[in-house]
Motif scaffolding. Sequence first.
Motif, PDB file in Angstrom:
ATOM      1  N   SER A   1       9.766 108.147 -64.348  1.00  0.00           N
ATOM      2  CA  SER A   1       7.902 108.462 -64.299  1.00  0.00           C
ATOM      3  C   SER A   1       7.808 109.092 -65.751  1.00  0.00           C
ATOM      4  N   ASP A   2       8.977 109.377 -66.698  1.00  0.00           N
ATOM      5  CA  ASP A   2       8.644 109.029 -68.414  1.00  0.00           C
ATOM      6  C   ASP A   2       9.608 108.921 -69.311  1.00  0.00           C
ATOM      7  N   ILE A   3       9.326 107.469 -70.018  1.00  0.00           N
ATOM      8  CA  ILE A   3      10.213 107.622 -71.111  1.00  0.00           C
ATOM      9  C   ILE A   3       9.700 107.312 -72.165  1.00  0.00           C
ATOM     10  N   TYR A   4      10.081 108.223 -73.228  1.00  0.00           N
ATOM     11  CA  TYR A   4       9.127 108.175 -74.569  1.00  0.00           C
ATOM     12  C   TYR A   4      10.450 108.008 -75.507  1.00  0.00           C
ATOM     13  N   VAL A   5       9.807 107.269 -76.893  1.00  0.00           N
ATOM     14  CA  VAL A   5      10.179 107.727 -77.992  1.00  0.00           C
ATOM     15  C   VAL A   5       9.621 108.464 -79.115  1.00  0.00           C
ATOM     16  N   ARG A   6       9.655 109.079 -79.580  1.00  0.00           N
ATOM     17  CA  ARG A   6       8.763 109.603 -81.767  1.00  0.00           C
ATOM     18  C   ARG A   6       9.013 108.240 -82.531  1.00  0.00           C
TER      19      ARG A   6
ATOM     20  N   LYS B   1      14.621 100.866 -82.613  1.00  0.00           N
ATOM     21  CA  LYS B   1      16.066 101.337 -83.020  1.00  0.00           C
ATOM     22  C   LYS B   1      16.994 101.199 -81.924  1.00  0.00           C
ATOM     23  N   GLY B   2      16.471 101.274 -80.598  1.00  0.00           N
ATOM     24  CA  GLY B   2      17.558 100.817 -78.713  1.00  0.00           C
ATOM     25  C   GLY B   2      17.337 101.902 -78.985  1.00  0.00           C
ATOM     26  N   TYR B   3      16.232 102.995 -78.813  1.00  0.00           N
ATOM     27  CA  TYR B   3      16.674 104.450 -78.524  1.00  0.00           C
ATOM     28  C   TYR B   3      16.242 104.525 -76.898  1.00  0.00           C
ATOM     29  N   GLY B   4      15.176 103.460 -76.421  1.00  0.00           N
ATOM     30  CA  GLY B   4      14.517 103.152 -75.456  1.00  0.00           C
ATOM     31  C   GLY B   4      15.648 102.453 -74.726  1.00  0.00           C
ATOM     32  N   VAL B   5      16.237 101.446 -75.117  1.00  0.00           N
ATOM     33  CA  VAL B   5      17.001 100.734 -74.347  1.00  0.00           C
ATOM     34  C   VAL B   5      18.450 101.461 -73.464  1.00  0.00           C
ATOM     35  N   LYS B   6      18.802 102.168 -74.359  1.00  0.00           N
ATOM     36  CA  LYS B   6      19.334 103.293 -74.686  1.00  0.00           C
ATOM     37  C   LYS B   6      19.362 104.061 -72.925  1.00  0.00           C
ATOM     38  N   LEU B   7      18.208 105.129 -73.236  1.00  0.00           N
ATOM     39  CA  LEU B   7      17.776 105.336 -72.210  1.00  0.00           C
ATOM     40  C   LEU B   7      17.775 105.448 -70.810  1.00  0.00           C
ATOM     41  N   LEU B   8      17.431 104.437 -70.643  1.00  0.00           N
ATOM     42  CA  LEU B   8      16.358 102.845 -69.593  1.00  0.00           C
ATOM     43  C   LEU B   8      18.186 102.946 -68.889  1.00  0.00           C
ATOM     44  N   GLU B   9      19.081 102.135 -70.216  1.00  0.00           N
ATOM     45  CA  GLU B   9      20.742 102.357 -69.435  1.00  0.00           C
ATOM     46  C   GLU B   9      21.001 102.862 -69.003  1.00  0.00           C
ATOM     47  N   GLU B  10      20.632 104.106 -69.814  1.00  0.00           N
ATOM     48  CA  GLU B  10      21.767 105.763 -68.852  1.00  0.00           C
ATOM     49  C   GLU B  10      20.993 106.359 -67.979  1.00  0.00           C
ATOM     50  N   THR B  11      19.842 105.962 -67.501  1.00  0.00           N
ATOM     51  CA  THR B  11      19.247 106.220 -66.710  1.00  0.00           C
ATOM     52  C   THR B  11      19.559 105.896 -64.960  1.00  0.00           C
ATOM     53  N   GLU B  12      19.096 104.588 -65.356  1.00  0.00           N
ATOM     54  CA  GLU B  12      20.244 102.807 -64.672  1.00  0.00           C
ATOM     55  C   GLU B  12      21.347 104.054 -63.974  1.00  0.00           C
ATOM     56  N   PHE B  13      22.367 104.145 -65.412  1.00  0.00           N
ATOM     57  CA  PHE B  13      22.705 104.107 -64.519  1.00  0.00           C
ATOM     58  C   PHE B  13      23.450 105.399 -64.024  1.00  0.00           C
ATOM     59  N   TRP B  14      22.481 106.061 -64.193  1.00  0.00           N
ATOM     60  CA  TRP B  14      22.778 107.526 -63.565  1.00  0.00           C
ATOM     61  C   TRP B  14      21.758 107.305 -61.886  1.00  0.00           C
ATOM     62  N   PHE B  15      20.727 106.356 -61.621  1.00  0.00           N
ATOM     63  CA  PHE B  15      20.747 106.259 -60.466  1.00  0.00           C
ATOM     64  C   PHE B  15      21.654 105.345 -59.561  1.00  0.00           C
TER      65      PHE B  15
ATOM     66  N   ASN C   1       0.258  98.602 -72.589  1.00  0.00           N
ATOM     67  CA  ASN C   1       1.393  99.030 -73.053  1.00  0.00           C
ATOM     68  C   ASN C   1       2.143  97.928 -73.636  1.00  0.00           C
ATOM     69  N   SER C   2       2.293  97.146 -74.168  1.00  0.00           N
ATOM     70  CA  SER C   2       2.702  95.682 -74.437  1.00  0.00           C
ATOM     71  C   SER C   2       4.117  95.868 -74.629  1.00  0.00           C
ATOM     72  N   GLY C   3       4.463  96.706 -75.613  1.00  0.00           N
ATOM     73  CA  GLY C   3       5.894  97.094 -75.896  1.00  0.00           C
ATOM     74  C   GLY C   3       6.658  97.534 -74.818  1.00  0.00           C
ATOM     75  N   ALA C   4       6.365  98.606 -74.192  1.00  0.00           N
ATOM     76  CA  ALA C   4       7.400  98.862 -73.285  1.00  0.00           C
ATOM     77  C   ALA C   4       6.999  98.036 -72.157  1.00  0.00           C
ATOM     78  N   HIS C   5       6.269  96.794 -71.585  1.00  0.00           N
ATOM     79  CA  HIS C   5       6.478  95.500 -70.561  1.00  0.00           C
ATOM     80  C   HIS C   5       7.219  95.063 -71.640  1.00  0.00           C
ATOM     81  N   LYS C   6       7.423  94.423 -72.615  1.00  0.00           N
ATOM     82  CA  LYS C   6       8.738  93.371 -72.982  1.00  0.00           C
ATOM     83  C   LYS C   6       9.999  94.300 -72.796  1.00  0.00           C
ATOM     84  N   LEU C   7       9.939  96.051 -73.021  1.00  0.00           N
ATOM     85  CA  LEU C   7      11.538  96.081 -72.534  1.00  0.00           C
ATOM     86  C   LEU C   7      11.594  96.215 -71.089  1.00  0.00           C
ATOM     87  N   TYR C   8      11.024  96.913 -70.368  1.00  0.00           N
ATOM     88  CA  TYR C   8      10.958  96.572 -68.928  1.00  0.00           C
ATOM     89  C   TYR C   8      11.439  95.154 -67.944  1.00  0.00           C
TER      90      TYR C   8
END
Length: 160
Positions: A96-101, A107-121, A137-144
């Motif tokens: 639903s949400d992924i946000y990094v200040r 700095k890798g926080y979005g990557v780590k949050l996404l990895e941990e979320t996938e691991f939980w599932f 949101n091109s930055g998010a597109h690239k991450l995904y």
Amino acid sequence: MNIRKAKKEDVSLLMEMWKEFMKDVVKMTNVDKRFKIHEAISSNAEKERLKIFKKDVGSRKACILIAEDEGLPVGYTLAITREDKGHKVGKFGYLSDIYVRKKFRGKGYGVKLLEETEFWFKKKGIKYMSLDVNVLNSGAHKLYEKFGYFNYGYEMRKKI
């Protein structure tokens, strides 16, 4: 870098970061006046989001993670399990949400949050994940895309 599950006492912090997230979304979409009404935050939105955070913190059907840098909160994810009874996918994870200040982006926080979320599932036996992302949101597109997500469909809107 530390990623941890949110606790009940984190709800006000989550609300603070969610408000920042919404300001970013509104700012990003202001480049196209057609987005304005669709991204405008209703007066009821804060109350509804607060209910969601309170309900989902600690729930077995949801995962709220907080990223920290030396004890400072720098981002979060909100992910829930859903069920698609009309398709073979069945249960799936929904981000639903992924946000990094801003100060901590890149700095890798979005990557780590996404990895941990996938691991939980994955620990829950869920094999598929879904998410929505703003077309601007091109930055998010690239991450995904880096994580193997692909465009499944498009939502289109029109004033009538």
